[in-house]
Design a protein around this motif. Structure first.
Motif, PDB file in Angstrom:
ATOM      1  N   SER A 198       0.628  -1.187   0.193  1.00  0.00           N
ATOM      2  CA  SER A 198      -0.127  -0.045   0.144  1.00  0.00           C
ATOM      3  C   SER A 198       0.993   1.015  -0.277  1.00  0.00           C
ATOM      4  CB  SER A 198      -0.852   0.154   1.051  1.00  0.00           C
ATOM      5  OG  SER A 198      -1.210   1.062   1.157  1.00  0.00           O
TER       6      SER A 198
ATOM      7  N   PHE B 119      -6.425   6.442  10.771  1.00  0.00           N
ATOM      8  CA  PHE B 119      -5.932   5.199  10.301  1.00  0.00           C
ATOM      9  C   PHE B 119      -4.911   4.888  11.152  1.00  0.00           C
ATOM     10  CE2 PHE B 119      -9.040   4.791   7.341  1.00  0.00           C
ATOM     11  CZ  PHE B 119      -8.802   5.011   6.134  1.00  0.00           C
TER      12      PHE B 119
ATOM     13  N   SER C 241      -4.516   0.044  14.168  1.00  0.00           N
ATOM     14  CA  SER C 241      -4.797   0.274  13.592  1.00  0.00           C
ATOM     15  C   SER C 241      -4.831   0.544  11.729  1.00  0.00           C
ATOM     16  CB  SER C 241      -5.617   2.153  13.641  1.00  0.00           C
ATOM     17  OG  SER C 241      -4.557   2.783  13.769  1.00  0.00           O
ATOM     18  N   THR C 242      -3.749   0.603  11.746  1.00  0.00           N
ATOM     19  CA  THR C 242      -3.030   0.635  10.197  1.00  0.00           C
ATOM     20  C   THR C 242      -3.579  -0.572   9.602  1.00  0.00           C
ATOM     21  OG1 THR C 242      -1.386   2.888  11.409  1.00  0.00           O
ATOM     22  CG2 THR C 242      -0.852   1.092   8.807  1.00  0.00           C
TER      23      THR C 242
ATOM     24  N   VAL D 190      -6.385  -1.006   8.655  1.00  0.00           N
ATOM     25  CA  VAL D 190      -6.899   0.074   6.969  1.00  0.00           C
ATOM     26  C   VAL D 190      -6.483  -1.060   6.028  1.00  0.00           C
ATOM     27  CG1 VAL D 190      -6.232   2.085   6.543  1.00  0.00           C
ATOM     28  CG2 VAL D 190      -7.419   1.707   8.447  1.00  0.00           C
TER      29      VAL D 190
ATOM     30  N   THR E  18      -7.040  -0.100   1.623  1.00  0.00           N
ATOM     31  CA  THR E  18      -6.299   0.453   0.987  1.00  0.00           C
ATOM     32  C   THR E  18      -5.090  -0.339  -0.194  1.00  0.00           C
ATOM     33  OG1 THR E  18      -4.599   0.777   2.134  1.00  0.00           O
ATOM     34  CG2 THR E  18      -6.290   1.756   2.563  1.00  0.00           C
TER      35      THR E  18
ATOM     36  N   LEU F  60      -0.257   6.998   4.539  1.00  0.00           N
ATOM     37  CA  LEU F  60       0.338   6.128   6.023  1.00  0.00           C
ATOM     38  C   LEU F  60       1.905   5.212   6.531  1.00  0.00           C
ATOM     39  CD1 LEU F  60      -2.717   2.944   5.422  1.00  0.00           C
ATOM     40  CD2 LEU F  60      -3.019   5.111   7.062  1.00  0.00           C
TER      41      LEU F  60
END
Lengths: 590, 220
Positions: A56, A220, A227-228, A231, A235, A444
Motif C-alpha cells: 500500500s 488510520f 489500526s494501520t 486499514v 487500501t 500511512l
C-alpha cells in the motif's frame, strides 16, 4: 541451567547413547516481565498485514502518473529493459536492506541508525525531516482527489461544460481559450493566482478537503500498527479492483487500441540515450519509497524471524507489475482521448469547409476531409484563403504524442476522458476513489515514518499517550499544509514536489548503504540476517549491497548535482488568465 | 396593356427578391440536418421551407403581439445545397417595408427553443448567423451537492474517531482496574523478549532458539 549440564556430563547412560548437544541460551533471552509491560512493542497481527502495508505504501500515485509518462518518453515497451534491470540492481537490494535494518533493530529510523553508530543518528533525523516535508504536501493531492470525488455527484460533471457568461450569450472566455477540464482544475479547484508572489487567500473548499484528509489519516494511524494493519487490507487491494475494472472499460473504448499499440511498440533507439537509464533508476528508487524511514518503521513491528527477504522480492515485483498494469490502462485512456480529439478535429474541419463553400452535408465525410481540403485549395484559392487561418492539421500521432505526467495527467487528462464515457459519474467516482486509496496508502507509510521514531523517545511517551502524539503530528502537518490551499498553493506544491525530497533521498540512501556495508560491517550484517532468517544472504545480495547499489546511487547523486548547477535559475509554469492565447507562461523564480 | 398586366403579375416576386437579396435587415440561416439527426434526417424541400416560414411568422406574432403576421411576410432567398438561406421579414402594413434587424433578432431569441423543436434540431445545428444562442441559466443550489457529500463523509469519520478514542480510554480504565486486582500474580509470567503476549496464543508456538538443536551452539 548449570546444574543440568553437570548432571548430564556425569551420567554414563547418556554418554553411551549419543553425545548430547547442549544449548546455552544467550543471557537475558528470557526474562520475567510484569503483566502490563508498557515497553512491549506492538506488532502486526500477521505477516500478510506487513506485506500489504508495504504494498500500500509503495504502490502510490507515482505508479499511475509518472511511469506511463516515462514509458512513452523513452521508447514504449523498450523502457521495460532498463526499468527491470534497475529493479534488480538497486531496487530489490536496497528495499531488502531497509527491511532488514528495521526488523533487526526494532526501532524507528532515528533509533535504528543510532544503534548502528551514535554518529549516524543524523541519518534517521534526515529521514524524519524528509518524511515531514512529504507529509505536508502529499496530502494536498488527497484533498484535490476529495474535491473531485465530491463534485462527481452531479447530473452533469462540472468539468464537462464551460460555465455560461454573464449575459448568457456564450461561455466564459477563460474557459473558451483553455478547455473545460483545465478551467475546472485551475480556476474552480485551485483558483490559481498568476504567480507565486500573489498569495490570494485560502480556498475554503480546499481547506475543508485537506482537513478531511488529515482527519482520515489520523483515524488510520491513531492506534499505530493495530489500526494501520486493519486499514491496509482495504487500501492495498481495492485499487487493484478499480484498475481491473478500468482495464476492461479502457480496452473496450473506441480508439483505445491506438494508444496501447503506440505505447508498446518499442523504440529501441531510446536505449542509447543515457537519460533513459537515469530516469529508469530514479523511477525505481522513488517508486519504492526508500530513504523515508517508512520501511524501517514498518518492519520494526515485525517478529524477529519474519522472512523479509522473500517479502522484499515479492513487494518490489508487485510494485513494478502495478506500474506496468497501470500504464496499460493509462494508454488505453490516452488512445481513447487522442482518437476522440482527432475525430473532433476532423469534424470541425468538415463543418468549416461545408459552411465556407455551402456544400451539401453528404458531400464531405470524416474520411475524405483532408482530400477535400487540398481539392478546395486548388479549385477555389481566394475563398479558401479566407478560412486558411482556421484550418488545423489533424493528426492522430500528434495527439498520441502529447505526453503528460503528474497532476496534469491525473486531474485533467483523465477527467477529460471520463467526461466522454457513458455513465461518466460512475467512472469518475471509481477513479477518484482509486486515487484516494493510492494516496492514503502512501500517506500511512509517511506518517508512520514520523510517529515511530517519536514513539521510541521515552521522554515523550512518559508524558503523552501515543494517540495524543499521533494527533499532534497530524495537527501540525494540517496547519502547515494550509499554505498549500492558498491561491498560489499549487506553485508551492510544485516546488516541494520537485525539490523537497529528491536530492536528499539519494544522499540518505547512499549513506545508509555505505554505513551498513562498511561502518556496521557486511559480515556483522550477514550474521544478523542469519540470526533472523536462519540462512546467510547469498552472493547476489552481498555484491549488490557492497558494490553495485552504492555506485549507482553515487552516480545518480552526482548527475542530479550537475543538473542543478547547469540548470540555472529554476523556472515554473504559471497560469495567467489574462493571456489570451495560451494559459501558461514561463516565469523565473528568484 | 398586356405588358402592363404582365409587369404587375411578375413585379411583386421580383421586388420581393430584391428586398431579400439587397437588404441589410436579413439574417442568414444554416441547418445541419444530417449532423443533427443522423439516420433520422429528413429531406429539405419546399414543405420544410414552408414550415420554417410559418414558425418565423409565429415568432414575429408572439414578439409583436400582433396577429397580423402571415407567411407572406417572410421572404427567403439565396438557397444553397448546404441548406442555408437568407430571410427577411416585411411589415404587415407595408409590404415594401422591412422589419428592422434588432426586432427580428429579439423575436428569434425569444422563441428559439420553439423553432428548434419544430425542426428537431438544437442551437448547434440550426444557426442564425449573428444571433447568439441564449444558453440555459446555471442551476443555483441552496446547498452545493458537494458540501452534502463532504458533510456525510466527515461526519462518519468523526464518529469513527470518537468511537476509537472512547474504546481506548475504556480499555485503559479496565486494564488499570485489573492491574490493581492482580498485582500479586506478577511472578512466574514469562514472556519472550519484547513481543506482545498475544503472539503466544498462536497454535504452533514461537520458535525459541534457546532449545534448538543447532550445531553452532556449544557441544558437550
Amino acid at each position: 541451567n548449570a546444574t543440568t549440564s553437570d548432571s548430564i556430563k556425569h551420567s554414563p547412560e547418556l554418554h553411551q547413547i549419543q553425545p548430547v548437544k547442549l544449548c546455552v541460551p544467550p543471557s537475558g533471552f528470557i526474562r520475567k516481565l510484569p503483566l502490563h509491560n508498557k515497553e512491549a512493542r506492538p506488532s502486526w497481527d500477521s505477516p500478510m498485514q506487513f506485506v500489504l502495508a508495504c504494498v500500500s505504501y509503495a504502490v502510490g500515485l507515482g505508479n499511475v502518473w509518472r511511469f506511463p509518462y516515462l514509458c512513452q518518453m523513452h521508447g514504449g515497451g523498450g523502457f521495460l529493459i532498463p526499468y527491470l534491470l534497475m529493479l534488480f540492481l538497486e531496487g530489490i537490494p536496497l528495499f531488502c536492506m531497509e527491511l532488514a535494518i528495521g526488523q533487526k533493530m526494532r526501532l524507528g529510523s532515528i533509533g535504528a541508525w543510532t544503534a548502528i553508530s551514535p554518529y549516524l543518528g543524523g541519518l534517521g533525523i534526515a529521514s524524519v525531516v524528509t518524511s515531514m516535508y512529504l507529509c505536508l504536501y502529499y496530502n494536498v493531492i488527497n484533498a484535490w482527489s476529495f474535491w473531485y470525488l465530491f463534485h462527481s455527484f452531479q447530473s452533469v460533471l462540472p468539468w464537462a461544460e464551460c460555465p455560461v457568461n454573464a449575459n448568457r450569450t456564450g461561455y466564459l472566455e477563460e474557459c473558451e481559450v483553455a478547455s473545460p477540464t483545465q478551467y475546472f482544475f485551475y480556476r474552480e479547484t485551485l483558483n490559481i493566482s498568476s504567480s507565486i508572489d500573489e498569495n490570494g487567500g485560502l480556498h475554503m473548499g480546499q481547506a475543508l478537503c485537506l482537513l478531511l484528509a488529515w482527519i482520515i489519516v489520523y483515524l488510520f494511524i491513531v492506534r499505530g500498527v493495530k489500526s494501520t494493519g486493519m486499514v491496509v487490507y482495504f487500501t492495498a487491494t481495492f485499487p487493484y479492483v478499480v484498475l481491473f475494472i478500468y482495464l476492461i472499460r479502457g480496452v473496450t473504448l473506441h480508439g483505445a487500441w491506438n494508444g496501447v499499440k503506440y505505447m508498446f511498440t518499442p523504440k529501441l533507439e531510446q536505449l542509447a540515450n543515457p537519460q533513459t537509464w537515469i530516469n529508469a533508476a530514479t523511477q525505481i528508487f522513488f517508486s519504492l519509497g526508500l530513504g523515508f524511514g517508512s520501511l524501517i518503521a514498518f518492519s520494526s513491528y515485525n517478529h524477529h524471524n519474519n522472512d523479509f527477504e522473500k517479502q522484499a522480492v515479492v513487494i518490489s515485483l508487485i510494485n513494478s507489475g502495478t506500474s506496468v498494469f497501470a500504464s496499460v490502462v493509462t494508454f488505453s485512456i490516452y488512445g481513447f482521448k487522442a482518437t476522440f480529439n482527432y475525430e473532433s478535429c476532423l469534424e470541425r474541419m468538415r463543418l468549416l469547409c461545408l459552411n465556407a463553400f455551402d456544400l451539401s452535408e453528404e458531400s464531405i465525410s470524416a474520411e475524405n476531409v483532408t482530400a477535400w481540403i487540398s481539392h478546395l485549395n486548388i479549385t477555389h484559392p481566394e475563398r479558401f484563403a479566407a478560412i486558411a487561418s482556421k484550418i488545423e492539421h489533424c493528426s492522430l500521432e500528434a495527439e498520441l504524442d502529447t505526453a503528460v505526467e503528474g497532476t496534469g495527467l491525473a486531474f485533467i487528462v483523465y477527467s477529460e476522458a471520463i467526461k466522454n464515457m457513458p455513465l461518466s459519474q460512475l467512472w469518475s467516482v471509481l477513479y477518484f476513489i482509486m486515487l484516494l486509496l493510492l494516496g492514503m496508502g502512501s500517506m500511512l507509510g509517511n506518517v508512520t515514518a514520523i510517529i515511530t521514531p517519536l514513539a521510541d523517545i521515552k521522554l515523550l511517551t512518559r508524558f503523552l499517550s501515543s494517540e495524543s502524539i499521533n494527533g499532534l503530528v497530524c495537527l501540525l502537518c494540517l496547519l502547515l499544509g494550509f499554505g498549500f490551499t492558498s491561491r498560489s498553493g499549487s506553485y508551492w506544491f510544485t516546488i516541494f514536489n520537485e525539490y523537497a525530497a529528491t536530492l536528499s533521498l539519494l544522499f540518505i540512501v547512499f549513506i545508509e548503504v555505505i554505513s551498513v556495508c562498511y561502518i556496521y560491517g557486511l559480515r556483522r550484517f550477514e550474521r544478523d540476517i542469519e540470526d533472523m532468517l536462519g540462512h546467510r544472504p547469498n552472493w547476489y545480495w552481498k555484491v549488490m549491497w557492497a558494490v553495485v547499489s552504492p555506485l549507482l546511487l553515487f552516480s545518480l547523486f552526482i548527475f542530479y548535482i550537475i543538473n542543478y548547477i547547469q540548470g540555472g535559475t529554476p523556472t515554473y509554469q504559471a497560469w495567467d488568465k489574462d493571456l489570451v492565447r495560451s494559459g501558461f507562461s514561463n516565469i523565473t523564480v528568484y | 396593356m398586356l405588358a402592363g398586366v404582365l409587369l404587375l403579375i411578375f413585379l411583386p416576386p421580383l421586388v420581393a427578391k430584391d428586398l431579400c437579396k439587397d437588404s441589410q435587415d436579413g439574417f442568414k440561416v444554416r441547418l445541419s440536418i444530417k449532423t443533427g439527426l443522423g439516420d433520422d434526417a429528413y429531406e429539405w424541400n419546399e414543405s420544410e421551407m414552408f414550415l420554417f416560414r410559418s414558425t418565423l411568422a409565429y415568432a414575429m406574432r408572439k414578439h409583436s403581439n400582433q396577429d397580423t403576421y402571415t407567411i407572406d411576410n417572410i421572404l427567403v432567398c439565396n438557397d444553397t445545397q448546404r441548406v442555408s438561406f437568407v430571410f427577411v421579414v416585411t411589415s404587415t402594413d407595408d409590404p415594401d417595408q422591412l422589419i428592422p434587424k434588432e426586432q427580428v433578432e429579439l423575436a428569434v431569441r425569444q422563441n428559439k427553443h420553439r423553432i428548434n423543436n419544430a425542426f428537431l434540431l438544437s442551437d448547434m445545428t440550426l444557426e442564425f448567423m449573428g444571433i447568439p444562442p441564449t444558453l440555459s441559466a446555471p442551476i443555483i443550489y441552496d446547498t452545493e451537492p458537494w458540501l452534502i457529500v463532504f458533510g456525510v463523509v466527515i461526519g462518519a469519520v468523526a464518529v469513527g474517531i470518537v468511537a476509537l478514542l472512547m474504546s481506548t480510554v475504556s480499555k485503559k480504565r479496565r486494564a488499570k482496574e485489573k492491574a490493581a486486582g492482580l498485582s500479586e500474580e506478577d511472578e512466574g509470567i514469562v514472556k519472550e523478549n519484547g513481543t506482545a503476549l498475544s503472539s503466544l496464543g498462536r497454535k504452533e508456538g514461537v520458535y525459541n532458539q534457546a532449545f534448538s538443536n543447532d550445531d553452532r551452539f556449544t557441544k558437550l
